[in-house]
Design an enzyme around this catalytic site. Structure first.
Site, PDB file in Angstrom:
ATOM      1  N   ARG A 198       7.667 -10.965 -45.181  1.00 20.16           N
ATOM      2  CA  ARG A 198       6.481 -11.592 -45.749  1.00 20.16           C
ATOM      3  C   ARG A 198       6.353 -11.232 -47.228  1.00 20.16           C
ATOM      4  NH1 ARG A 198       5.167  -9.079 -40.857  1.00 20.16           N
ATOM      5  NH2 ARG A 198       4.456 -10.479 -39.193  1.00 20.16           N
ATOM      6  N   LYS A 225       2.705  -5.477 -40.783  1.00 22.39           N
ATOM      7  CA  LYS A 225       1.311  -5.434 -40.353  1.00 22.39           C
ATOM      8  C   LYS A 225       1.059  -4.191 -39.509  1.00 22.39           C
ATOM      9  CE  LYS A 225       0.491 -10.431 -40.427  1.00 22.39           C
ATOM     10  NZ  LYS A 225       0.107 -11.622 -39.630  1.00 22.39           N
ATOM     11  N   HIS A 256       7.450  -9.641 -35.481  1.00 21.99           N
ATOM     12  CA  HIS A 256       6.435 -10.220 -34.600  1.00 21.99           C
ATOM     13  C   HIS A 256       6.131  -9.263 -33.454  1.00 21.99           C
ATOM     14  CE1 HIS A 256       7.295 -14.677 -35.838  1.00 21.99           C
ATOM     15  NE2 HIS A 256       6.438 -14.090 -36.631  1.00 21.99           N
ATOM     16  N   TYR A 295       9.732 -21.539 -33.632  1.00 26.11           N
ATOM     17  CA  TYR A 295      10.931 -21.975 -34.353  1.00 26.11           C
ATOM     18  C   TYR A 295      11.905 -22.720 -33.455  1.00 26.11           C
ATOM     19  CZ  TYR A 295       9.096 -18.945 -37.939  1.00 26.11           C
ATOM     20  OH  TYR A 295       8.269 -18.365 -38.863  1.00 26.11           O
ATOM     21  N   ARG A 343      10.430 -17.559 -45.248  1.00 28.00           N
ATOM     22  CA  ARG A 343      10.397 -16.837 -43.966  1.00 28.00           C
ATOM     23  C   ARG A 343      10.694 -17.811 -42.818  1.00 28.00           C
ATOM     24  NH1 ARG A 343       8.241 -12.213 -41.444  1.00 28.00           N
ATOM     25  NH2 ARG A 343       6.845 -12.565 -39.669  1.00 28.00           N
ATOM     26  N   HIS A 371       6.304 -17.928 -47.886  1.00 33.02           N
ATOM     27  CA  HIS A 371       6.304 -17.988 -46.424  1.00 33.02           C
ATOM     28  C   HIS A 371       7.243 -19.081 -45.909  1.00 33.02           C
ATOM     29  CE1 HIS A 371       4.302 -15.963 -43.124  1.00 33.02           C
ATOM     30  NE2 HIS A 371       4.347 -17.099 -42.442  1.00 33.02           N
TER      31      HIS A 371
END
Length: 281
Positions: free
Chosen positions: A133, A157, A253, A262, A230, A227
């Protein structure tokens, strides 16, 4: 929750917009007195003002988290969002750049051999090679990059860290960038890996402008953000046979469901191939 600074800013803006709406319509009251009717009125207001369904969902999600916190702290006893039901939104397929376009970018576009050119190319390659990211890129420190191991350590994150491998060809590119970078910043210990021309830490808009400028040279897709690179990383990896669980780990993730979006891009590609190649398609 250890949310990223970007998420915190977005949630703060959402809460400010909600309180401003209540104030402008003379509905501002104590958090205990806010009703589902007022929240529905805000939703209608947002939609009437052209706010996309995706953004409306995010704003209501912010309110839900806020009231979950208030209930947990014992500040409120009831949650006005319990009666709020939002319509399901159609998921958009992730936008990505075609391989041929990126080949043109890296093989034909002249980035320049000065510090700015080396840095800009390295930023775009890092985003595409790793799928990280934008916020993760700007937080990379000098010691996070290991040329010997050909890896980069990324803090994602909730401060979760992951190690991503790098190709030897890209490691060569990194050596060139580091050589130019260290002429600007002599103290490497603990310092930021990607810096501005003045040696300061990169900020989000800076990275966005770099990516948009160069992608505009090779593609006509509407979105040209970090993004998108990404999305491009994940789509290209999947198209070339990478395991979905491996891509999940690369992207950081928490759940496989976030990565499965995806597979739709890959399926759309298969449908186009089938339609073009099959004699009765």
């Amino acid at each position: 929750k250890r949310y990223s600074p970007h998420t915190v800013r977005s949630y703060r803006n959402d809460l400010d917009q909600f309180t401003n709406f209540l104030s402008d319509n003379e509905m501002l009251s104590n958090v205990n007195d806010i009703t589902s009717h007022q929240i529905r009125a805000w939703i209608v207001y947002l939609i009437d003002n052209g706010i996309s369904p995706v953004t409306v969902h995010r704003k209501i999600s912010c309110l839900r988290r806020f009231y979950n916190y208030l209930r947990k702290e014992g500040i409120v006893k009831t949650d006005p969002l319990e009666k709020i039901v939002l319509p399901k939104q159609k998921k958009k397929l992730p936008v990505f750049v075609e391989e041929e376009a990126l080949d043109r970018l890296f093989d034909s576009v002249n980035f320049g051999n000065d510090f700015s050119g080396l840095r800009n190319r390295t930023i775009i390659e890092m985003l595409y090679m790793t799928g990280i990211r934008r916020a993760e890129l700007t937080e990379i420190r000098y010691e996070d990059v290991s040329l010997f191991d050909a890896t980069v350590r990324v803090t994602g994150k909730r401060n979760k860290q992951r190690i991503i491998p790098l190709s030897q060809l890209f490691v060569t590119r990194l050596r060139e960038y580091i050589g130019a970078r260290n002429k600007i910043v002599s103290d490497t210990a603990g310092s930021w890996f990607f810096i501005t021309d003045k040696g300061n830490k990169l900020y989000d808009k800076y990275v966005y402008n770099i990516v948009k400028a160069y992608l505009s040279m090779v593609t006509t897709i509407e979105k040209k953000s970090p993004h998108v690179l990404r999305h491009t990383f994940a789509t290209h990896m999947l198209n070339r046979g990478a395991d979905l669980n491996a891509i999940k780990e690369f992207l950081g993730h928490a759940n496989l469901s976030a990565t499965q979006i995806y597979t739709h891009n890959t399926f759309e590609k298969l449908k186009r191939i089938h339609k073009k190649a099959h004699p009765r398609a």
